[in-house]
Scaffold this active site. Structure first.
Site, PDB file in Angstrom:
ATOM      1  N   ILE A 157       0.749  -1.071  -0.006  1.00  0.00           N
ATOM      2  CA  ILE A 157       0.153  -0.023  -0.151  1.00  0.00           C
ATOM      3  C   ILE A 157       0.959   1.194  -0.124  1.00  0.00           C
ATOM      4  CG2 ILE A 157      -2.228  -1.312   0.890  1.00  0.00           C
ATOM      5  CD1 ILE A 157      -1.173   0.022   3.730  1.00  0.00           C
ATOM      6  N   ASP A 158       0.448   2.289  -0.287  1.00  0.00           N
ATOM      7  CA  ASP A 158       1.196   3.730  -0.596  1.00  0.00           C
ATOM      8  C   ASP A 158       1.688   3.976   0.581  1.00  0.00           C
ATOM      9  OD1 ASP A 158       0.447   3.696  -3.316  1.00  0.00           O
ATOM     10  OD2 ASP A 158      -1.146   5.038  -2.976  1.00  0.00           O
ATOM     11  N   LYS A 159       3.107   4.623   0.425  1.00  0.00           N
ATOM     12  CA  LYS A 159       3.644   5.264   1.762  1.00  0.00           C
ATOM     13  C   LYS A 159       2.788   6.007   2.508  1.00  0.00           C
ATOM     14  CE  LYS A 159       6.960   8.811   2.828  1.00  0.00           C
ATOM     15  NZ  LYS A 159       8.092   9.812   2.286  1.00  0.00           N
ATOM     16  N   THR A 161      -0.596   5.824   2.795  1.00  0.00           N
ATOM     17  CA  THR A 161      -1.814   5.158   3.101  1.00  0.00           C
ATOM     18  C   THR A 161      -1.640   4.378   4.373  1.00  0.00           C
ATOM     19  OG1 THR A 161      -2.420   5.353   0.966  1.00  0.00           O
ATOM     20  CG2 THR A 161      -3.613   3.786   2.511  1.00  0.00           C
ATOM     21  N   ARG A 261      -7.631   6.322  -5.599  1.00  0.00           N
ATOM     22  CA  ARG A 261      -7.163   7.732  -5.825  1.00  0.00           C
ATOM     23  C   ARG A 261      -7.345   8.409  -6.978  1.00  0.00           C
ATOM     24  NH1 ARG A 261      -1.091   7.903  -3.774  1.00  0.00           N
ATOM     25  NH2 ARG A 261      -1.335  10.076  -3.857  1.00  0.00           N
TER      26      ARG A 261
END
Length: 354
Positions: A157-159, A161, A261
């Site tokens: 998962i994104d940094k 998030t 997003r």
């Protein structure tokens, strides 16, 4: 060995899909050898043991049916195999970084990742990552086969998030979990605060997601029917309305980079304070300076996109038992929601006075 073999490898640009899918069409006249030997000669950066582990996890499929490593290939067989991506040549330095671990057993570990933590070392982030933290946690420990224990990623998962992530602790578990991610045989729910209100209480966003041709660092949604990008589906429902922003629950059918997003941006509802996709501006509301200050205070309280991986439901790689892992919203997200609740309450009282 000269064989005219049609080889297809699905391109994997998605950060959260850490596997490779290979497909082979076996030509006429091919020698009937064991499938593990056959595949080892064709797949780069692998070993016979890794291919055998894939077979044990039912990740080798021949003509639509899972086969074991001793299966002998036949002419005209159609073979598919799912493999973890080869580990990049980066030295992993163990680092004592605090982690929230709601569950762990011999096969997997569940992390409630904090925002700001990068998942894996890469260019610009060689230290201070989740993998560095797990490498420290696993120091001097062995897996079920007696090998040094290493964190084996299945997804990311994104940094910026926060939320639930699953990491494998053995190659067999990694392959089994990767197969479930690849087949979308799991349940993932995210909570997101997005700009604007919705007429409906729920809906579905469908649109191919791929890298923006003008800026490879961001994703975009391509028009329906386009041959660009990859099929992506996001189901959403309203959790709480605040007028100018809305808290939604998102359930993913697919797992593309930045899917939630970019999907919400495509329908005019960027995520709150998402700098990459235009949500770090006032997109709805009033022109009063008091309101502008309120939004600025919210941005400072949660200096990241308002996205949290709320839950993950998946079958356990060994027992097959369905397991559901849920997480509370982190403090920054909860604090911003509380500010919006107070704003709506005070606005309603002001309207009554009018």
């Amino acid at each position: 060995m000269e064989e005219d073999i049609r080889f297809q490898e699905e391109e994997k640009e998605e950060k959260d899909e850490l596997y490779e899918h290979f497909r082979f069409n076996v030509e006429k006249g091919t020698e009937m050898i064991r499938i593990d030997k056959y595949l080892m000669n064709l797949i780069p950066n692998t070993s016979r043991n890794k291919i055998q582990q894939a077979a044990k996890a039912n990740c080798i499929v021949v003509n639509g049916k899972p086969e074991k490593q001793n299966y002998r290939v036949h002419p005209l067989d159609v073979i598919s195999i799912l493999m973890p991506q080869p580990v990049r040549d980066i030295e992993i330095i163990p680092e004592d970084i605090p982690l929230e671990v709601p569950y762990e057993d011999d096969d997997l570990i569940i992390i409630n990742k904090q925002a700001g933590l990068v998942v894996h070392p890469a260019y610009g982030n060689y230290t201070g990552t989740l993998v560095n933290a797990l490498t420290y946690r696993f120091l001097n420990k062995k897996d079920k086969e007696g090998n040094d224990l290493k964190p084996l990623l299945v997804h990311r998962i994104d940094k910026n998030t926060s939320g639930i992530m699953i990491v494998a602790k053995s190659e067999l578990a990694q392959l089994s979990l990767a197969k479930r991610f690849f087949n979308h045989d799991l349940e993932r729910k995210y909570w997101a605060l997005v700009w604007g209100d919705f007429k409906e209480d729920s809906g579905t966003i469908v649109g191919n997601v791929g890298r923006n041709p003008k800026d490879r660092l961001v994703m975009t949604v391509f028009p329906e029917g386009s041959d660009q990008g990859k099929h992506a589906v996001t189901h959403w429902k309203v959790v709480e309305r605040f007028g100018y922003v809305t808290l939604v629950e998102c359930q993913l059918e697919t797992g593309r980079t930045h899917q939630i997003r970019v999907h919400f941006k495509s329908i005019g509802h960027p995520l709150f304070n998402d700098e990459t996709y235009g949500g770090d501006q006032i997109l709805k509301g009033t022109t009063f300076s008091k309101y502008k200050q309120f939004i600025q205070n919210c941005f400072e309280l949660m200096p990241r996109q308002a996205l949290h991986a709320k839950s993950l439901g998946i079958e356990h790689p060994s027992s097959g038992k369905y397991m559901l892992f849920d997480s509370e919203l982190p403090e920054d997200f909860s604090a911003v929601l509380e500010k919006w609740r107070n704003y709506v309450k005070h606005k309603a009282l002001e309207d009554e006075d009018l």
